[in-house]
Design a protein around this motif. Sequence first.
Motif, mmCIF file in Angstrom:
data_model
loop_
_atom_site.group_PDB
_atom_site.id
_atom_site.type_symbol
_atom_site.label_atom_id
_atom_site.label_comp_id
_atom_site.label_asym_id
_atom_site.label_seq_id
_atom_site.Cartn_x
_atom_site.Cartn_y
_atom_site.Cartn_z
ATOM 1 N N ALA A 1 0.832 -1.206 0.000
ATOM 2 C CA ALA A 1 0.000 0.000 0.000
ATOM 3 C C ALA A 1 0.868 1.257 0.000
ATOM 4 N N TYR A 2 1.896 1.243 0.810
ATOM 5 C CA TYR A 2 2.767 2.413 0.891
ATOM 6 C C TYR A 2 3.544 2.607 -0.410
ATOM 7 N N GLU A 3 3.933 1.511 -1.034
ATOM 8 C CA GLU A 3 4.678 1.586 -2.291
ATOM 9 C C GLU A 3 3.902 2.343 -3.353
ATOM 10 N N VAL A 4 2.599 2.197 -3.328
ATOM 11 C CA VAL A 4 1.746 2.868 -4.319
ATOM 12 C C VAL A 4 1.434 4.303 -3.897
ATOM 13 N N LEU A 5 1.024 4.492 -2.633
ATOM 14 C CA LEU A 5 0.503 5.792 -2.208
ATOM 15 C C LEU A 5 1.580 6.822 -1.911
ATOM 16 N N LYS A 6 2.819 6.392 -1.697
ATOM 17 C CA LYS A 6 3.856 7.354 -1.351
ATOM 18 C C LYS A 6 4.291 8.187 -2.550
ATOM 19 N N ASP A 7 4.062 7.679 -3.751
ATOM 20 C CA ASP A 7 4.484 8.388 -4.965
ATOM 21 C C ASP A 7 3.281 9.074 -5.609
ATOM 22 N N PRO A 8 3.338 10.387 -5.843
ATOM 23 C CA PRO A 8 2.186 11.108 -6.390
ATOM 24 C C PRO A 8 1.692 10.552 -7.719
#
Length: 319
Positions: free
Chosen positions: A52-59
């Motif tokens: 989840a973080y891998e996807v949401l951390k990048d705009p």
Amino acid sequence: MEFKDYYKILGIKDNATTDEIKKAYRKLARKYHPDVSKEDNAENRFKEVGEAYEVLKDPGKRAEYDQLKQLGARGRDGSFQPPPNWQSASHFHETFNGDSQFSDFFEAIFGQQGSARRHYSSQGFQQTIKMRGDDVHHRIGLFLEEAYKGCLRTLQFQVPEADNQGLITHRTKTLNVKIPAGVTQGQHIRLKGQGAPGIGGGPNGDLFLEIELAPHPLFHAEGKDIFLSVPVTPWEAALGSAITIPTLGGKVSLIIPAGAQSGQRFRLKERGLPGTPPGNQYAILQLAQPAHHSDKAKALYQQLAQEESHFNPRQKLGV
């Protein structure tokens, strides 16, 4: 294919800020990190949170995911299908150890040509995951004299760390700290590596001390400058005088010129808090007189009033 709600996985709202996303990830990653968590599904939850973080951390990736979330179709059985001809512009090329994999949803949506490329070794997934410890913020109260001279203080503060069950607890840490001379209100002092411990061999966080100066009965600090109200008698102000006033470094002599006014400010160069450059001290005159006068003193004031009858201190008020 099951749809992955990455916002729900991290426990945040769809409009969460970047800082909120990072904070939620760090909290959950610590909770489920395989090195510390004893929960049965810790490793799977850790991978899910990481995905989840891998996807949401990048705009860019987050924007794609948000669009996909709106445009994708859901079947009656709860299955999810991306829009026709969907192709991610954000191909992932990750390197992990062990046999862990992202979910089918991730691979189908964000993998290059339907599958993310990965390289594995036999060292074990969790053994190479390192997380830096959290920074800790602590407020420390100082007397103005301590800020002027510097001091040694023994601090006790709470440090977050994960217990054997992966739950975040707080441990009391005691530390001897040298406060340098010349610190100011609101200043932050960074002590590297004195924050929360890292996970998986990751570095410790830092400790940030915020300086809070206690009110002083005489002085007032603004940055490195020190201010002092100095009471003077009417005759000292009228005739001029040499008076003794306090500073943080000791007593000094101040020359009051004849005709000095209440509120007039005098600068004592480099008599403020030390530093490069040091601050100054400002003495602000404040007229003071006895609460009661002798008959002779009253007669002298009456004589003065007659001599200075032409002077109107309220002329600028239009009266």
